[in-house]
Design a protein around this motif. Structure first.
Motif, mmCIF file in Angstrom:
data_model
loop_
_atom_site.group_PDB
_atom_site.id
_atom_site.type_symbol
_atom_site.label_atom_id
_atom_site.label_comp_id
_atom_site.label_asym_id
_atom_site.label_seq_id
_atom_site.Cartn_x
_atom_site.Cartn_y
_atom_site.Cartn_z
ATOM 1 N N CYS A 128 42.891 46.020 62.504
ATOM 2 C CA CYS A 128 43.817 46.133 63.566
ATOM 3 C C CYS A 128 44.785 45.198 64.045
ATOM 4 O O CYS A 128 44.239 44.184 64.594
ATOM 5 C CB CYS A 128 43.337 47.103 64.603
ATOM 6 S SG CYS A 128 44.314 47.835 65.895
ATOM 7 N N ASP A 129 46.150 45.634 64.156
ATOM 8 C CA ASP A 129 46.988 44.627 64.842
ATOM 9 C C ASP A 129 48.351 45.225 65.084
ATOM 10 O O ASP A 129 48.559 46.219 64.585
ATOM 11 C CB ASP A 129 47.413 43.342 63.796
ATOM 12 C CG ASP A 129 47.820 41.920 64.427
ATOM 13 O OD1 ASP A 129 48.826 41.994 65.112
ATOM 14 O OD2 ASP A 129 46.898 41.096 64.274
ATOM 15 N N ASN A 130 49.069 44.552 66.056
ATOM 16 C CA ASN A 130 50.332 45.289 66.380
ATOM 17 C C ASN A 130 51.570 44.342 66.009
ATOM 18 O O ASN A 130 52.878 44.756 66.427
ATOM 19 C CB ASN A 130 50.386 45.496 68.004
ATOM 20 C CG ASN A 130 50.529 44.210 68.663
ATOM 21 O OD1 ASN A 130 50.113 43.309 68.345
ATOM 22 N ND2 ASN A 130 51.004 44.332 70.096
ATOM 23 N N ASP A 131 51.434 43.328 65.240
ATOM 24 C CA ASP A 131 52.601 42.537 64.733
ATOM 25 C C ASP A 131 52.945 43.146 63.538
ATOM 26 O O ASP A 131 52.570 43.194 62.586
ATOM 27 C CB ASP A 131 52.296 40.907 64.553
ATOM 28 C CG ASP A 131 53.126 40.056 64.066
ATOM 29 O OD1 ASP A 131 54.386 40.661 64.144
ATOM 30 O OD2 ASP A 131 53.250 38.977 63.871
ATOM 31 N N PRO A 132 54.330 43.367 63.331
ATOM 32 C CA PRO A 132 54.992 43.984 62.145
ATOM 33 C C PRO A 132 54.767 43.184 60.962
ATOM 34 O O PRO A 132 54.673 43.649 59.955
ATOM 35 C CB PRO A 132 56.596 44.114 62.519
ATOM 36 C CG PRO A 132 56.337 44.429 63.993
ATOM 37 C CD PRO A 132 55.508 43.433 64.570
ATOM 38 N N ILE A 133 54.584 41.879 60.976
ATOM 39 C CA ILE A 133 54.459 41.014 59.838
ATOM 40 C C ILE A 133 53.315 41.134 59.393
ATOM 41 O O ILE A 133 53.191 40.945 58.041
ATOM 42 C CB ILE A 133 54.927 39.565 60.119
ATOM 43 C CG1 ILE A 133 55.312 38.835 58.750
ATOM 44 C CG2 ILE A 133 53.577 38.803 60.912
ATOM 45 C CD1 ILE A 133 55.971 37.363 59.246
ATOM 46 N N VAL A 134 52.091 41.507 60.122
ATOM 47 C CA VAL A 134 50.792 41.801 59.736
ATOM 48 C C VAL A 134 50.844 42.932 58.829
ATOM 49 O O VAL A 134 50.315 43.192 57.573
ATOM 50 C CB VAL A 134 49.877 41.961 60.734
ATOM 51 C CG1 VAL A 134 48.627 42.166 60.126
ATOM 52 C CG2 VAL A 134 49.588 40.621 61.427
#
Length: 269
Positions: free
Chosen positions: A104-110
């Protein structure tokens, strides 16, 4: 994969982002000049920024091996960051091919690189969720489509908590996540500290604040609070590089001073 379509990802390159700065410290290519600029400024505060990132990454590898060796077969990793190999699912499934991993992450690049997080073994499963750590109920609801919350889960938030201030509910977020997990689950954390250089930590905090970001170094006592009610595994809360070093290769670092970060793994009774 649950969440936004990678084909429509929009990345804001006008200001630095912690995940991309972390990638730069690790020698990655998925960052932008604004990230490199701030990372280099942080190196002027503490020249061992790259060491801190490598030490934290190595800790993730060791903790995952330790958990897999104790029969843990489900992992929920919040604050995943940009994929670098070997990633958590590769370590877990290397030890137990049937392991199931939700990132889970909230950075668009991830999100743009999420395909690298989904290369599971045939026996296991990997999934990626685009969500904010400050929305634990949403994360749990979506992770529950892959993980069985009636069986133990290893919840990891590595090098993430120092981007959540107390006012953001950092302690409450951990408690809400753990509340849904059964006994026998584990909490795996790492956190930057200002214990060894309070002045430098305050300077770094000011740099983040000036760019509209949060940096919240915590003391050892503040970090220990995250584990209240849990059974800390040996050696308890320790310097990140000192947590079971025998489970991985030693990371060479500059100088003899401690790398300013704490780590710990604890079991929910």
């Amino acid at each position: 994969m649950t969440g936004q379509d990678p084909a429509v990802v929009r990345i804001d390159t006008s200001k630095p982002h912690p995940a991309r700065m972390y990638d730069w410290f690790l020698g990655g290519k998925d960052n932008y000049p604004v990230d490199e600029e701030m990372a280099r400024q942080l190196l002027q505060v503490d020249a061992r920024g790259r060491d801190m990132a490598r030490v934290n990454r190595a800790y993730m590898h060791r903790a995952t091996r330790w958990l897999a060796g104790r029969g843990v077969r489900q992992f929920l990793d919040i604050g995943t960051g940009i994929p670098t190999e070997p990633n958590l699912h590769q370590i877990a499934q290397g030890a137990a091919p049937a392991a199931r991993v939700v990132y889970c992450d909230n950075d668009p690049i991830v999100l743009a690189h999420a395909a690298a997080l989904l290369r599971s073994t045939p026996e296991g499963a990997t999934e990626y969720i685009q969500a904010d750590a400050r929305e634990p109920e949403e994360i749990l609801e979506r992770a529950g489509k892959v993980l069985d919350f009636s069986r133990p889960v290893a919840l990891s938030m590595l090098a993430l908590l120092h981007f959540l201030d107390d006012e953001d509910g950092a302690y409450e977020i951990i408690a809400r996540l753990l509340d849904r997990l059964p006994g026998g689950s584990y909490l795996v954390l790492s956190q930057v500290t200002g214990d060894f250089d309070p002045e430098g930590a305050e300077r770094a905090r000011g740099m983040y604040k000036a760019r509209g970001m949060t940096l919240r170094p915590r003391s050892r006592a503040e970090f220990v609070r995250f584990f209240e009610g849990l059974e800390l595994a040996e050696p308890g809360v320790s310097l990140t590089q000192e947590w079971h070093p025998e489970l991985g290769e030693r990371v060479p670092v500059q100088g003899d001073e401690p790398i300013p970060g704490y780590a710990g793994v604890a079991r929910k009774p």
